[in-house]
Design an enzyme around this catalytic site. Structure first.
Site, PDB file in Angstrom:
ATOM      1  N   LYS A 100       0.847  -1.197   0.000  1.00 17.69           N
ATOM      2  CA  LYS A 100       0.000   0.000   0.000  1.00 17.69           C
ATOM      3  C   LYS A 100       0.880   1.244   0.000  1.00 17.69           C
ATOM      4  O   LYS A 100       2.095   1.170   0.185  1.00 17.69           O
ATOM      5  CB  LYS A 100      -0.912  -0.010   1.222  1.00 17.69           C
ATOM      6  CG  LYS A 100      -0.175   0.022   2.549  1.00 17.69           C
ATOM      7  CD  LYS A 100      -1.116  -0.053   3.729  1.00 17.69           C
ATOM      8  CE  LYS A 100      -0.331  -0.041   5.041  1.00 17.69           C
ATOM      9  NZ  LYS A 100      -1.210  -0.039   6.227  1.00 17.69           N
ATOM     10  N   TYR A 157      16.614  29.926   9.025  1.00 21.67           N
ATOM     11  CA  TYR A 157      15.455  30.675   9.511  1.00 21.67           C
ATOM     12  C   TYR A 157      15.400  30.676  11.041  1.00 21.67           C
ATOM     13  O   TYR A 157      15.651  29.642  11.678  1.00 21.67           O
ATOM     14  CB  TYR A 157      14.163  30.062   8.987  1.00 21.67           C
ATOM     15  CG  TYR A 157      13.829  30.404   7.556  1.00 21.67           C
ATOM     16  CD1 TYR A 157      13.675  31.721   7.152  1.00 21.67           C
ATOM     17  CD2 TYR A 157      13.661  29.395   6.613  1.00 21.67           C
ATOM     18  CE1 TYR A 157      13.352  32.030   5.827  1.00 21.67           C
ATOM     19  CE2 TYR A 157      13.345  29.686   5.296  1.00 21.67           C
ATOM     20  CZ  TYR A 157      13.194  31.008   4.913  1.00 21.67           C
ATOM     21  OH  TYR A 157      12.881  31.308   3.606  1.00 21.67           O
TER      22      TYR A 157
END
Length: 354
Positions: free
Chosen positions: A35, A249
């Site tokens: 899956k 950042y």
């Protein structure tokens, strides 16, 4: 050279992992959970290779995934759809030969009414409290079958990856009571982690998922599983910054010595999580280099001071692979290997090694 991050998929490693898990399984052998695009590795390619290795049973979550796998493996192999009878249209089940995993009495009623003699699997919830027919509803389910029993009876362990197997033992006991009501129906118990538990927990058909791709965080897992992929990213720029400078950042990292910083083309838009800021790592050659500063959308910054001779634009850093262990990287980011590999984005170029 492309400056995109790259996932090199090691199909032979995945096949070798399946063979090892199959050897550990009971008489039912090992299936394969493919899956989520085979956990980010490519369901079509992976399924085809596993079928060639001898795998006869495949598990997906959705019917469209099952149809894709069917195209890859041809007919003659079983494909089960975890998300239930409502997810599998009887017409598609007939044409693509998909087998729904029935998860409730109401689903069972609808499937038997609508799908006639088409096969189905029955999932019994023995303690996960997620999907599955509750143990106290099994008698009602059996009464509805009218000589149309399931082709597979399964449950799912909640805690197979913990050293204390008491929860798994409780679930096994509950499942054995149910199995006695359907004595001729094949059973399926074990997920990846249960392969490292005693043999009684891996009776019948097993359903390895993450272990096929070299992951899993069970403390009992032995060494020897091979990585399903190697994730690399090219260095874009290298610069030497003095002590006391900040990186990235928010200025969340300040250097305390002169530092050689490499900026590599990988970020959270590619599936490398922001939670790996100041905690993740990569390998440049044989040298482990920490992520410093925040992971941004497209970039990570690494302290490559210890690997200075190799640090140059175009050099590749390994973020997941034989050196950068999947589960260790995931733990550094506060998550699991499942999330890292299924989250790899479309900007990551896939290269297949047979």
């Amino acid at each position: 050279m492309s400056l995109r991050p790259r996932a090199t998929i090691h199909l032979s490693n995945i096949a070798d992992n399946w063979r090892r898990l199959n050897a550990l399984s009971g008489q039912g052998g090992a299936g394969a959970v493919v899956k989520a695009d085979a956990y980010g590795h490519g369901a079509a390619r992976v399924s085809r290779v596993l079928a060639a290795a001898g795998c006869e049973h495949f598990f997906v979550a959705y019917s469209f995934e099952g149809a894709e796998v069917r195209e890859s493996v041809g007919y003659g192999r079983a494909i089960y759809v975890f998300n239930g009878g409502a997810e599998v249209d009887p017409a598609l089940a007939r044409s693509a030969k998909l087998i729904p995993v029935i998860n409730s009495v109401s689903e069972l009623t609808a499937w038997l009414d609508q799908a006639g003699d088409l096969p189905y699997a029955l999932h019994v919830d023995t303690g996960m409290n997620r999907l599955g027919v509750r143990s106290d509803e099994v008698a009602s389910a059996v009464s509805l079958m009218d000589n149309r029993p399931p082709c597979l009876l399964m449950t799912h362990f909640a805690c197979a990856d913990t050293p204390d197997a008491s929860m798994s033992a409780t679930q096994l006991g509950a499942f054995e009571v149910v199995a006695r009501a359907l004595p001729r129906v094949p059973i399926s118990l074990a997920n990846s982690a249960a392969h490292w538990l005693p043999p009684k927990f891996r009776a019948g058909l097993t359903r390895p998922g993450i272990a096929l791709y070299g992951g899993g965080n069970s403390p009992a897992r032995p060494d020897g599983l091979k990585p399903g992929l190697t994730l690399t990213a090219p260095i874009l720029q290298v610069q030497s910054i003095p002590s006391g400078e900040t990186v990235g950042y928010g200025a969340t990292r300040r250097t305390d010595t002169p530092t050689l910083v490499a900026t590599a083309a990988l970020g959270y838009a590619d599936g490398f999580p922001r939670s790996a800021s100041n905690s993740g790592f990569a390998y440049l050659g044989e040298t482990r280099c920490p992520v410093i500063g925040r992971v941004s959308m497209d970039l990570i910054t690494l302290d490559v001071s210890a690997a200075a001779p190799l640090a140059k634009p175009g050099a590749l850093v390994e973020v997941i692979g034989a050196r950068a262990d999947l589960e260790e990287q995931a733990a550094a980011a506060g998550t699991l290997g499942y999330e890292l590999i299924t989250g790899l984005g479309p900007r990551v170029e896939r290269i297949y090694e047979d």
